[in-house]
Design a protein around this motif. Structure first.
Motif, PDB file in Angstrom:
ATOM      1  N   VAL A  78       3.718   1.681   3.240  1.00  0.00           N
ATOM      2  CA  VAL A  78       3.034   1.863   4.376  1.00  0.00           C
ATOM      3  C   VAL A  78       3.448   0.590   4.932  1.00  0.00           C
ATOM      4  O   VAL A  78       3.424   0.387   5.981  1.00  0.00           O
ATOM      5  N   HIS A  79       2.764  -0.420   4.459  1.00  0.00           N
ATOM      6  CA  HIS A  79       2.741  -1.503   4.310  1.00  0.00           C
ATOM      7  C   HIS A  79       2.043  -3.114   3.849  1.00  0.00           C
ATOM      8  O   HIS A  79       1.902  -2.355   2.441  1.00  0.00           O
ATOM      9  N   ARG A 133       1.110  -1.530  -0.143  1.00  0.00           N
ATOM     10  CA  ARG A 133       0.396   0.096   0.058  1.00  0.00           C
ATOM     11  C   ARG A 133       1.313   0.873   0.010  1.00  0.00           C
ATOM     12  O   ARG A 133       1.742   1.787   1.422  1.00  0.00           O
ATOM     13  N   SER A 167      -0.385  -6.369   6.564  1.00  0.00           N
ATOM     14  CA  SER A 167      -0.423  -6.464   8.353  1.00  0.00           C
ATOM     15  C   SER A 167       0.991  -5.819   8.233  1.00  0.00           C
ATOM     16  O   SER A 167       2.172  -6.294   8.860  1.00  0.00           O
ATOM     17  N   GLN A 168       1.109  -4.160   9.198  1.00  0.00           N
ATOM     18  CA  GLN A 168       2.254  -3.376   9.233  1.00  0.00           C
ATOM     19  C   GLN A 168       2.553  -4.370  11.077  1.00  0.00           C
ATOM     20  O   GLN A 168       3.880  -4.766  11.163  1.00  0.00           O
ATOM     21  N   VAL A 169       1.872  -5.515  11.485  1.00  0.00           N
ATOM     22  CA  VAL A 169       2.065  -6.265  12.584  1.00  0.00           C
ATOM     23  C   VAL A 169       2.512  -7.017  13.188  1.00  0.00           C
ATOM     24  O   VAL A 169       4.279  -7.202  13.080  1.00  0.00           O
TER      25      VAL A 169
END
Lengths: 365, 129
Positions: free
Chosen positions: A28-29, A17, A32-34
């Motif tokens: 930005v990721h 994204r 899932s950023q996590v």
């Protein structure tokens, strides 16, 4: 203004994204950023950091010049080693933070932030000596491969992925932290911004997609700016523009250790005020906080002690490793016994902790 | 992108389900949770609190940022999802089901008619992208 790195297509292919970051289109990721955060803590992840600026410093006066420009002292370096430093203005404010790599006594490489590129270059050019030249590297990609498995997977991927690359040795036993090796156009440094082991690899733009694809094939997880931020915050590493700025000295921003006063004859820019801050304290000090109540600390939230406003959060967020909200804050008074953070106009208790929040993948609380 | 056909939507991405007793269940759309990223904290509204349409009544925080959740119509809060305290990620994994945020008894049962239907909402998020 929206620049693309040499890995733009790879980001799209991986489902990134994309957002605008300092004029660059970066992911930005990728979902899932996590998950990306945990991949770096547990195995290995790769970040495209090609937006960062690489500057070659060359000439007989290179070492002496950097000893004047940087608040950390490059005289401590041997060939093949790097150090972290602030670039300070005359009043001690921070123009940028950077890593200086000593190739030899007459040749250094600086890696500086993308958002500060223009000011950095202007400042360096204004202060250039006759026996020093500087050159911004173009058409160069920079990949950060980070995590406990990073070195192993880079060792397995790099030779096949970059034709003609014969990097001598990226064995952790011989390549120390903050050490680097280079061969031709490829440069591998054991540095990073996550608190994990890993390397940062500079290479020609044209070779970057091949290396990226090889790393992904070796189960290195593509990671975006989001995970980069939560990882660096857990590691207690400063972000320029948040935790560092022109209005505060490195000492006031938690970086007293980077101001090297040991050579009393070294007249570096900002020395007077930095020496004063280091010996008698500045107006502010940095504190690392863990939130005790519910909520998430964010940049610019106010810090309150006994009803008095004493500072603000410079970087805050939620730590995926600790499952708690953590923050770096700049305060005018010590908060050994805790303080309140104003979250949506309500005070929420927070306690100071030593940095880093997370070390070697585990909580350091 | 899932947009259930039996829901109404607010421009600020809340969905509304009309229950048999006339109460409304409210959450945020699949599109909204995707934009926010991984959720880490939810502040749910106080039960019995009064609210007007477009009042901020709850807050969801993702790893990236905090966002207000607005009451889509005026009414009284009658329930909030206690599971979100320990499992805010339910909003990511099941935004239209277990990730509901609060229930509201509307002052005016017809007020929901002013909200968007699924087709209009789909069109709105398409033109946002």
């Amino acid at each position: 203004m929206s620049l693309r790195t040499p890995l733009y297509q790879q980001h799209l292919d991986a489902g990134g994204r994309l957002v605008d970051f300092a004029g660059w289109q970066l992911p930005v990721h990728y979902g899932s950023q996590v998950d990306e955060h945990h991949a770096v803590r547990r195995e290995a992840g790769v970040f495209d950091v090609s937006h960062m600026t690489l500057i070659e410093i060359e000439g007989d006066g290179a070492s002496a010049w950097l000893r004047r420009l940087l608040s950390n002292d490059v005289a401590r370096l041997v060939d093949g080693r790097a150090l972290y430093s602030c670039l300070c203005a005359h009043d001690g404010g921070v123009i940028d933070d950077l890593i200086a790599y000593r190739i030899d006594d007459h040749h250094y490489r600086l890696i500086v932030n993308a958002a500060t590129r223009r000011q950095d270059i202007e400042w360096l050019q204004q202060h250039l000596d006759d026996d020093v030249s500087m050159r911004v590297l173009e058409d160069t990609a920079l990949l950060a491969v980070q995590g406990p498995q990073a070195l192993e997977r880079v060792t397995a991927s790099l030779p096949g992925a970059v034709p003609g690359c014969d990097i001598p040795d990226i064995d952790p036993a011989t390549l120390a932290r903050f050490g680097f090796v280079s061969a031709g156009d490829v440069f591998v440094a054991r540095t990073g911004y996550t608190g994990e082991d890993g390397v940062e690899i500079a290479l020609p733009a044209a070779a970057a997609p091949g290396l990226w694809n090889a790393l992904l094939a070796a189960d290195v997880v593509p990671c975006g700016l989001g995970a980069r931020d939560t990882l660096r915050l857990e590691a207690g590493l400063a972000l320029y523009g948040n935790d560092l700025d022109l209005q505060h000295s490195p000492v006031e921003s938690g970086l007293a250790w980077t101001v090297d006063l040991r050579d009393s004859a070294r007249a570096f820019i900002g020395r007077d005020i930095l020496e004063r801050h280091k010996t008698t304290g500045g107006r502010f000090r940095q504190v690392a906080l863990v939130l005790q109540g519910r909520g998430v600390m964010r940049q610019h939230q106010r810090i309150v002690l006994n009803g008095e406003d004493i500072g603000e959060v410079t970087s805050g967020g939620f730590s995926p490793t600790l499952q708690k909200s953590i923050a770096l804050a700049r305060v005018s008074r010590p908060v050994e016994h805790g303080c309140d953070v104003m979250i949506r106009d309500k005070p929420v208790a927070a306690l100071p902790v030593p940095l880093p929040f997370v070390r070697n993948g585990a909580a350091n609380l | 992108m899932e947009i259930p056909g039996d829901l109404r939507f607010a421009p600020s991405h809340e969905w509304v389900r009309v229950n048999d007793d006339g109460s409304l269940t409210i959450g945020i759309s699949e599109h909204a949770q995707e934009q926010l990223g991984d959720l880490v904290f939810v502040e749910t509204p106080e039960i019995d609190a009064r609210c007007d349409a477009e009042d901020g009544v709850a807050v969801v925080e993702s790893v990236k940022a905090a966002s207000d959740i607005y009451a889509p119509v005026a009414g009284t809060i009658i329930d909030s999802n206690a599971d979100l305290a320990d499992s805010p990620e339910l909003i990511n994994s099941d935004p239209y089901g277990d990730g509901w945020i609060f229930k509201l008894m509307p002052d005016d049962a017809d007020a929901v008619e002013a909200l968007m239907g699924p087709e209009d909402y789909a069109q709105m998020i398409e033109s946002d992208d």
